[in-house]
Design an enzyme around this catalytic site. Structure first.
Site, PDB file in Angstrom:
ATOM      1  N   LYS A   4       0.857  -1.198   0.000  1.00  0.00           N
ATOM      2  CA  LYS A   4       0.000   0.000   0.000  1.00  0.00           C
ATOM      3  C   LYS A   4       0.886   1.239   0.000  1.00  0.00           C
ATOM      4  O   LYS A   4       1.885   1.290   0.737  1.00  0.00           O
ATOM      5  CB  LYS A   4      -0.902  -0.041   1.240  1.00  0.00           C
ATOM      6  CG  LYS A   4      -1.934   1.075   1.321  1.00  0.00           C
ATOM      7  CD  LYS A   4      -2.819   0.890   2.567  1.00  0.00           C
ATOM      8  CE  LYS A   4      -3.917   1.925   2.664  1.00  0.00           C
ATOM      9  NZ  LYS A   4      -4.796   1.717   3.846  1.00  0.00           N
ATOM     10  N   SER A  20      -9.719   1.662   2.701  1.00  0.00           N
ATOM     11  CA  SER A  20      -8.861   2.453   1.856  1.00  0.00           C
ATOM     12  C   SER A  20      -7.778   1.644   1.147  1.00  0.00           C
ATOM     13  O   SER A  20      -7.209   2.115   0.172  1.00  0.00           O
ATOM     14  CB  SER A  20      -8.193   3.539   2.691  1.00  0.00           C
ATOM     15  OG  SER A  20      -7.328   2.958   3.658  1.00  0.00           O
ATOM     16  N   SER A  77      -9.854  -0.647   7.002  1.00  0.00           N
ATOM     17  CA  SER A  77      -9.288  -0.539   5.650  1.00  0.00           C
ATOM     18  C   SER A  77      -8.582  -1.770   5.105  1.00  0.00           C
ATOM     19  O   SER A  77      -8.190  -1.777   3.938  1.00  0.00           O
ATOM     20  CB  SER A  77      -8.338   0.644   5.580  1.00  0.00           C
ATOM     21  OG  SER A  77      -9.093   1.821   5.423  1.00  0.00           O
TER      22      SER A  77
END
Ligand code: GLN
Length: 474
Positions: free
Chosen positions: A75, A150, A174
């Site tokens: 990420k 996210s 997330s």
């Protein structure tokens, strides 16, 4: 596709090579990234060099590690030396960190090959990746729908079979929410189990890094690699990495599991059906499943949307146009900072900074932030009472399956409500995971959530493995 466990076994035995596994990954990225917008940056040269080095070490007979030659997606809110790290924000465009996050150091030491940085909601604020400054990620299972957020890019990387495993971060859901929407296993570890050193901070008292994978065992392997004490993170637990892989097949016989009303009521009917089926599967495997209520959980969404923005407003103050990324020129320093932050941050980030600044301001602090902290204490106590009665808890991960682009972008509350089932454990600091169980009418995956007391990851994996088998996934 091959699991990370199988890739590592093949690379170690010479049945495959790190280079071969990497080229397969790069091929899928090449074929699908333009459509899905999963990776913001692919480090082709660096990954090839790393794979080459692994193969040379295998040839010399060295023990390369649990993730030998396994390509992994990261990420884009985790620092990797020299690799652009944007948090999907224009304010960090062009910034290259001078150091590695501890999780990067650990996966590389275990033989993994980081291939690139994945898309997210700006600074991890959101539930669909629609808040990325670089365009949304599409759900590989249905490109008209969101992958969740996210960590939507890290989930999509695995769902699209670009990589077998990836890393995300979970502040309010997330990792678990996108895992549920993309049909994956996703884990939010105990707060402090995984070092946050080098993770760009959103809400420091809630943030945790964790794994995504298709199989339960792959997540267990990856979490075992990244867990453990780190003196560079003052909130890191002072204990070594727990043994997780060894317990994956422990089962749930004799365990007491609480099906929590507040963690599935109000969800779509197809989600509730899957949660109840998961309860039956755990019962069939020998667990004693009881239905229970934890009324305090109804307060947690409101508390989270005070605590997380409050911490974010402080953490994001460092993006001032001086030290990182973007700088918009102006006549004096105050105007420069104002112009830089106005141009650099997106609408949701600005909303959070304003909410957080308000909640922390003199005169309102006790009524908002102080009150939210009291709710947090009540939540911690309520979970502790539940865990005095049962070993684990069960609920839904999300209220619905993957939704369509634009469905919730006009109404922040509708988007925030996506996290209503995942937020409680972040406030408590306890671990939880999402595991796919069943499908909804549209053929889309449903995730069920397993929760446990601090450091109960091994038990969570064992229960998830029971569901994985019952669902016919292995
Ligand atoms: N969707 C939640 C939020 O917007 C949680 C995000 C996260 O876990 N990073 O704050």
């Amino acid at each position: 596709m091959k699991s990370a466990v199988d890739i590592a076994a093949d690379v170690r035995s010479g049945a495959s090579s790190a280079r071969e596994e990497l080229e397969r990954t790069l091929g899928v990225i090449e074929a699908r990234n333009a459509e899905l917008n999963v990776f913001l940056h692919v480090d082709v040269d660096g990954a090839r060099r790393a794979a080459q080095a692994i193969d040379e070490r295998v040839a010399r007979g060295e023990d390369v590690g649990a993730l030998a030659g396994v390509p992994i997606a990261i990420k884009d809110n985790m620092c990797q030396v020299g690799i652009p790290t944007t948090c999907s924000s224009k304010i960090l465009k062009g910034w290259r960190p001078p150091y590695d996050a501890t999780v990067i150091t650990k996966i590389v030491a275990a033989g993994a090959v980081p291939v690139g940085k994945t898309n997210l909601d700006e600074f991890a604020m959101g539930s669909s990746t629609e808040n990325s400054a670089f365009g949304p990620t599409r759900n590989p299972l249905d490109p008209t729908r969101v992958p969740g957020g996210s960590s939507g890019g890290s989930a999509a990387a695995v769902a699209a079979e670009m990589t077998a495993i990836s890393l995300g971060s979970d502040t309010g859901g997330s990792i678990r929410q996108p895992a549920a929407l993309c049909g994956l296993v996703g884990v939010k570890p105990t707060y402090g189990l995984v070092s946050r050193y080098g993770l760009v901070a959103f809400a420091s008292s809630l943030d945790q890094i964790g794994p995504f994978s298709k199989t339960v065992k792959d997540s267990a392997v990856l979490l075992e690699v990244i867990a453990g004490h780190d003196p560079r993170d003052s909130t890191s637990l002072p204990e070594p990495s727990p043994s997780l892989v060894a317990h994956v097949n422990d089962g749930v016989a004799g365990k007491r599991i609480g099906l929590v009303r507040e963690l599935f009521e109000g969800a779509d009917e197809n989600v509730v059906t899957c949660v109840r089926a998961a309860a039956d599967a755990l019962r069939d495997a020998g667990a004693d499943v009881v239905e229970l209520s934890i009324p305090e959980l109804a307060l947690t969404l409101s508390a989270y949307y005070l605590i997380a923005p409050a911490e974010a407003s402080s953490n994001l103050a460092r993006f001032d146009g001086v030290r990182y990324g973007l700088r918009v020129k102006a006549d004096d320093v105050t105007s420069m900072m104002e112009a830089t932050r106005t141009a650099g941050f997106g609408a949701e980030v600005k909303r959070r900074i304003m909410l957080g600044t308000y909640a922390l301001s003199a005169g309102y602090y006790d009524a908002y932030y102080g009150q939210a902290l009291k709710v947090r204490t009540l939540t911690i106590e309520a979970f502790a009472r539940a865990y005095a009665q049962v070993d684990l808890l069960l609920g839904a991960t999300t209220p619905s399956v993957a939704f369509k682009f634009g469905d919730k972008t006009d109404d922040p509350m509708a988007m925030y409500l996506n996290d209503v089932f995942t937020i409680p454990t972040n406030l408590a600091g306890d671990p939880a995971l999402s595991v796919p169980f069943g499908t909804a009418d549209e053929g889309l995956p449903v995730g069920v959530q397993l929760l446990g007391p601090g450091r109960s990851e091994a038990q969570l994996f064992a229960a998830a493995r029971v569901l994985e088998i019952a669902d016919g996934r292995s």
